[in-house]
Scaffold this active site. Structure first.
Site, short mmCIF file in Angstrom:
data_model
loop_
_atom_site.label_atom_id
_atom_site.label_comp_id
_atom_site.label_asym_id
_atom_site.label_seq_id
_atom_site.Cartn_x
_atom_site.Cartn_y
_atom_site.Cartn_z
N ARG A 120 -0.38 40.57 -1.06
CA ARG A 120 0.00 41.56 -2.07
C ARG A 120 1.39 42.11 -1.79
O ARG A 120 1.85 42.17 -0.66
CB ARG A 120 -1.00 42.71 -2.09
CG ARG A 120 -2.29 42.42 -2.81
CD ARG A 120 -3.11 43.70 -2.97
NE ARG A 120 -2.58 44.57 -3.99
CZ ARG A 120 -2.38 45.87 -3.84
NH1 ARG A 120 -2.61 46.45 -2.69
NH2 ARG A 120 -1.93 46.59 -4.84
N LYS A 185 -8.41 44.25 8.81
CA LYS A 185 -8.48 43.40 7.61
C LYS A 185 -9.04 42.03 7.96
O LYS A 185 -8.55 41.34 8.85
CB LYS A 185 -7.08 43.26 7.00
CG LYS A 185 -7.06 42.54 5.66
CD LYS A 185 -5.70 42.72 5.01
CE LYS A 185 -5.63 42.04 3.65
NZ LYS A 185 -4.35 42.33 2.95
N ARG A 322 -4.07 55.16 1.02
CA ARG A 322 -4.37 55.25 2.45
C ARG A 322 -5.40 56.35 2.68
O ARG A 322 -5.49 57.29 1.90
CB ARG A 322 -3.09 55.59 3.24
CG ARG A 322 -2.01 54.53 3.17
CD ARG A 322 -0.82 54.89 4.04
NE ARG A 322 0.20 53.86 4.03
CZ ARG A 322 1.19 53.80 3.15
NH1 ARG A 322 1.28 54.71 2.20
NH2 ARG A 322 2.07 52.82 3.19
#
Length: 324
Positions: A120, A185, A322
C-alpha cells in the site's frame, strides 16, 4: 545452473558440498559461490558448513502449480482461468495487468521471488525466494466499480479463512487490509481496480503472506512483522498446501462477493476486527483527529466514535490509522 536449480539442490535442508554442486552444474566452485551469494543477497539464509558445504536452516518446498491444483476442490480448480508459478517477476500484480483483456477471469499467478513487489501507498514488499507466498488474482465483475466497495476488507476475511483451513490461528484484521498478529504484520493485501463505474471492470488482488522470516528480513521490514511459522510452533504448513488454501478461499470467496457484495462478509469481519473498541489516531487530508474504533459499515468504511458521541465514517483513501 539457474538460481531456481540451486535452490532446489539445497531444498532438503541437508548440507551439499560446493564440489558436488559445481559438478552437477558443470561450473567452477567459484561460480557456485557467486550464485550462493546472489541468493543470500535476495534474503535466503544459506549457511556455510565448511567442508560439508552449504545448507538452508530448514527444508524449502518450491511451488508447483499441479500440486496446488491437486490440493483444491475440483469445482473450484475448474473455475480458475489460469494457475501459474514463475521463478521471478517484477510483481505478480504487474504481470496480470500487462495481460489486460487477454487474462481470463480468476487467473492466478505466483512468483517465487519479486524484484518490485508492491504494498500500500507505494511501499515495497520484500520478496525473498522460497520463503513466503507472493500471488495475485484477477477477478472480473460485470456490475461496475460502484459495486466493489469493501472488496479489500472481504479479501482480508478470505485470507483468514485460508489460514484457518490450513490450521493456522492467531491472526486478525486491521482496517483496511492488513492481516496482523500480536507480533506484527502477517500478510498484506493490495487491490487495484480498473474498468467502468457502472459496467465491466476488474480487480487485481495482490497478496503477500509471510511463511518464514529471518532476523535480517525482520530488520529490513521497518515495522513489526510476523510469520506463519511463529504461529505454528516453527512448523508451518507446506508452501503448496498454504498456496492451495489461499487459491481455494479466493475462488469461493470472490464468487460470494460477486453475488452478495461485502454484506456477505460483514459478520466475519466483525469477528476478526482488531480496531473495534480501540483508541485510534487518524491522519488525513482533512486534518488529524482521535476516536474509538466502532466497526465498519455496509460499504466497508471504518466507523470511528468521536468524543462527542457522534460516529464518523472514514474511507481508506482518506486517512492513516494508528492506535492512539
Amino acid at each position: 545452473m539457474h538460481a531456481v536449480d540451486l535452490l532446489a539442490a539445497l531444498a532438503s535442508g541437508e548440507p551439499v558440498s560446493g564440489a558436488r554442486l559445481a559438478e552437477s552444474a558443470g561450473l567452477t566452485r567459484a561460480a557456485i559461490w557467486k550464485q550462493i551469494e546472489a541468493l543470500r543477497a535476495r534474503g535466503l539464509p544459506i549457511e556455510s558448513r565448511g567442508s560439508a558445504g552449504y545448507r538452508l536452516p530448514w527444508p524449502v518446498e518450491l511451488l508447483d502449480a499441479e500440486r496446488i491444483r491437486a490440493a483444491m476442490d475440483r469445482s473450484s480448480s475448474e473455475r480458475l482461468g489460469a494457475l501459474e508459478v514463475h521463478w521471478e517477476l517484477d510483481s505478480t500484480s504487474s504481470e496480470l495487468q500487462r495481460r489486460g483483456v487477454a487474462a481470463a477471469d480468476l487467473s492466478v499467478v505466483f512468483a517465487e521471488t519479486q524484484t518490485a513487489g508492491r504494498g500500500r501507498r507505494g511501499r515495497t514488499w520484500l520478496s525473498p525466494p522460497g520463503l513466503n507466498l507472493y500471488m495475485s488474482c484477477l477477478k472480473r465483475f460485470d456490475g461496475g466499480l460502484a459495486g466493489l466497495s469493501g472488496l479489500s476488507l472481504a479479501v482480508g476475511v478470505i485470507v483468514l479463512r485460508a489460514l484457518t483451513a490450513a490450521g493456522v490461528q492467531g491472526a486478525g484484521l486491521k482496517w483496511p487490509n492488513d492481516v496482523l498478529t500480536p507480533q506484527g504484520k502477517l500478510a498484506g493485501i493490495l487491490v487495484e481496480l480498473s474498468g467502468e463505474y457502472q459496467g465491466p471492470c476488474a480487480a487485481v488482488i495482490g497478496i503477500g503472506l509471510n511463511l518464514r522470516l529471518t532476523d535480517a528480513l525482520r530488520e529490513q521490514a521497518g515495522q513489526p512483522v510476523a510469520d506463519v511459522a511463529g504461529l505454528c510452533g516453527g512448523r508451518p504448513p507446506s508452501r503448496n498446501a498454504m498456496a492451495a488454501a489461499l487459491v481455494q478461499a479466493l475462488a469461493d470467496g470472490l464468487q460470494q462477493f460477486e453475488r452478495h457484495g461485502f454484506a456477505a462478509f460483514v459478520d466475519d469481519y466483525a469477528t476478526h476486527d482488531l480496531l473495534r473498541g480501540v483508541a485510534l489516531s487518524l491522519t488525513g487530508a482533512h486534518g488529524d483527529f482521535l476516536g474509538t474504533g466502532a466497526g465498519v459499515d455496509a460499504r466497508g468504511a471504518l466507523l470511528v466514535r468521536l468524543a462527542d458521541g457522534s460516529t464518523r465514517a472514514v474511507d481508506s483513501a482518506d486517512v492513516t490509522v494508528r492506535r492512539a
